[in-house]
Design an enzyme around this catalytic site. Sequence first.
Site, mmCIF file in Angstrom:
data_model
loop_
_atom_site.group_PDB
_atom_site.id
_atom_site.type_symbol
_atom_site.label_atom_id
_atom_site.label_comp_id
_atom_site.label_asym_id
_atom_site.label_seq_id
_atom_site.Cartn_x
_atom_site.Cartn_y
_atom_site.Cartn_z
ATOM 1 N N LYS A 128 28.234 -43.307 -3.955
ATOM 2 C CA LYS A 128 26.877 -43.262 -4.537
ATOM 3 C C LYS A 128 26.849 -42.186 -5.630
ATOM 4 O O LYS A 128 26.271 -41.106 -5.474
ATOM 5 C CB LYS A 128 25.822 -43.017 -3.451
ATOM 6 N N LEU A 130 27.636 -50.740 -2.965
ATOM 7 C CA LEU A 130 27.176 -49.614 -2.165
ATOM 8 C C LEU A 130 26.775 -50.165 -0.800
ATOM 9 O O LEU A 130 26.005 -51.124 -0.722
ATOM 10 C CB LEU A 130 25.970 -48.935 -2.821
ATOM 11 N N GLU A 144 25.966 -57.188 -5.867
ATOM 12 C CA GLU A 144 24.705 -56.622 -5.370
ATOM 13 C C GLU A 144 23.744 -56.540 -6.543
ATOM 14 O O GLU A 144 24.055 -56.981 -7.650
ATOM 15 C CB GLU A 144 24.945 -55.241 -4.748
ATOM 16 N N TYR A 178 24.464 -38.777 -5.061
ATOM 17 C CA TYR A 178 23.067 -38.620 -4.659
ATOM 18 C C TYR A 178 22.759 -39.483 -3.450
ATOM 19 O O TYR A 178 23.573 -40.322 -3.041
ATOM 20 C CB TYR A 178 22.132 -38.962 -5.828
HETATM 21 N N1 PDD Z 1 19.452 -47.338 -4.546
HETATM 22 N N2 PDD Z 1 23.053 -50.855 -4.141
HETATM 23 C C1 PDD Z 1 22.858 -49.948 -5.104
HETATM 24 C C2 PDD Z 1 23.666 -50.045 -6.363
HETATM 25 C C3 PDD Z 1 21.918 -48.913 -4.919
HETATM 26 O O1 PDD Z 1 21.721 -47.989 -5.875
HETATM 27 C C4 PDD Z 1 21.165 -48.869 -3.712
HETATM 28 C C5 PDD Z 1 20.180 -47.778 -3.447
HETATM 29 C C6 PDD Z 1 21.400 -49.860 -2.740
HETATM 30 C C7 PDD Z 1 20.669 -49.877 -1.434
HETATM 31 O O2 PDD Z 1 21.046 -48.786 -0.625
HETATM 32 P P1 PDD Z 1 20.070 -48.184 0.475
HETATM 33 O O3 PDD Z 1 19.674 -49.312 1.359
HETATM 34 O O4 PDD Z 1 20.889 -47.164 1.173
HETATM 35 O O5 PDD Z 1 18.880 -47.595 -0.264
HETATM 36 C C8 PDD Z 1 22.350 -50.830 -2.985
HETATM 37 C C9 PDD Z 1 18.693 -46.098 -4.453
HETATM 38 C C10 PDD Z 1 17.586 -46.141 -3.485
HETATM 39 C C11 PDD Z 1 18.245 -45.694 -5.833
HETATM 40 O O6 PDD Z 1 19.071 -45.742 -6.723
HETATM 41 O O7 PDD Z 1 17.107 -45.320 -5.995
#
Ligand code: PDD
Length: 287
Positions: A147, A205, A180, A33
Amino acid sequence: MSRIAYVGGQYVPHRTAAVHIEDRGYQFADGVYEVLAVCGGRLVDEERHLARLGRSLGELRIAPPLADAALRLVLREIVRRNRVGDGLVYIQVTRGTAPREHAFPARAKAVLVVTARRRRPVDPGLAENGVAVITIPDLRWQRCDIKAVALTANVLGKQAAREAGAYEAWLVDRDGWVTEGTSTNAWIVTAEGAVVTHPADRAILNGVTRLAVLDILRGDGQIAIERPFTVAEAKQAREAFLTSTTNELLPVVRIDGDSIGNGAPGLLTRRLRELYRAHVARAAAAQ
Ligand code: PDD
């Protein structure tokens, strides 16, 4: 206004939108996703999100359900049909629908779902006061760079944070390194002023927000270091913050109940938040 979703090639009412019970996303979490921000009706950092989607699909050997140009059209159409000014777009691709069998099905066609929703700006109180995080063991698999929709460990982690009265849980690997957050990337600012975040290997991620903040730091003449840090180092840090598409950049002021710095959002964190918000506005305007 009734919401519209894009499911397997059709625009349908969100209320009744559905995939089959033998969709492999439902049965095996066999899918990926993306979440993109929409600002003023425009997609933010579309290139990086679509590049990461392509990479996630490639790593799981799922054939893209749509050509790149067609997907971009669907994203714009779903924003338009839902009249989203400021909000989020969610993209999900699963390996498709097939009788339950672990190995790849011979003929399944990937199923694409795209939804969009409006949302209010990130709560200014969170940015002003900062948020608390707890630390918990990182129970996830060894390909967190993909992801994938398999988020059980992340769900349990976020719930643990909620129950502890915290905003996020930072995940700690077996060697004691903070990888993270459950849905955010983790950062600290050292006593020397260097900004540190975990390298983009298979343990995290590689956030699109993370990449934008690294660009901002380097353009701003700051020292950005991609290396792991421990919980002990984080507690001694001058400042700490987290990043994600949905949270933008938020100060972290407490870790496991211990105050970071003087317990208020740090100066550099505040500056980076403003620079990141300017980046979002610029990136949207450039669409
Ligand atoms: N989450 N780390 C994890 C495990 C994540 O699920 C996400 C994003 C990030 C940050 O990634 P980005 O800057 O590309 O949003 C880091 C999304 C937004 C979610 O699960 O809703």
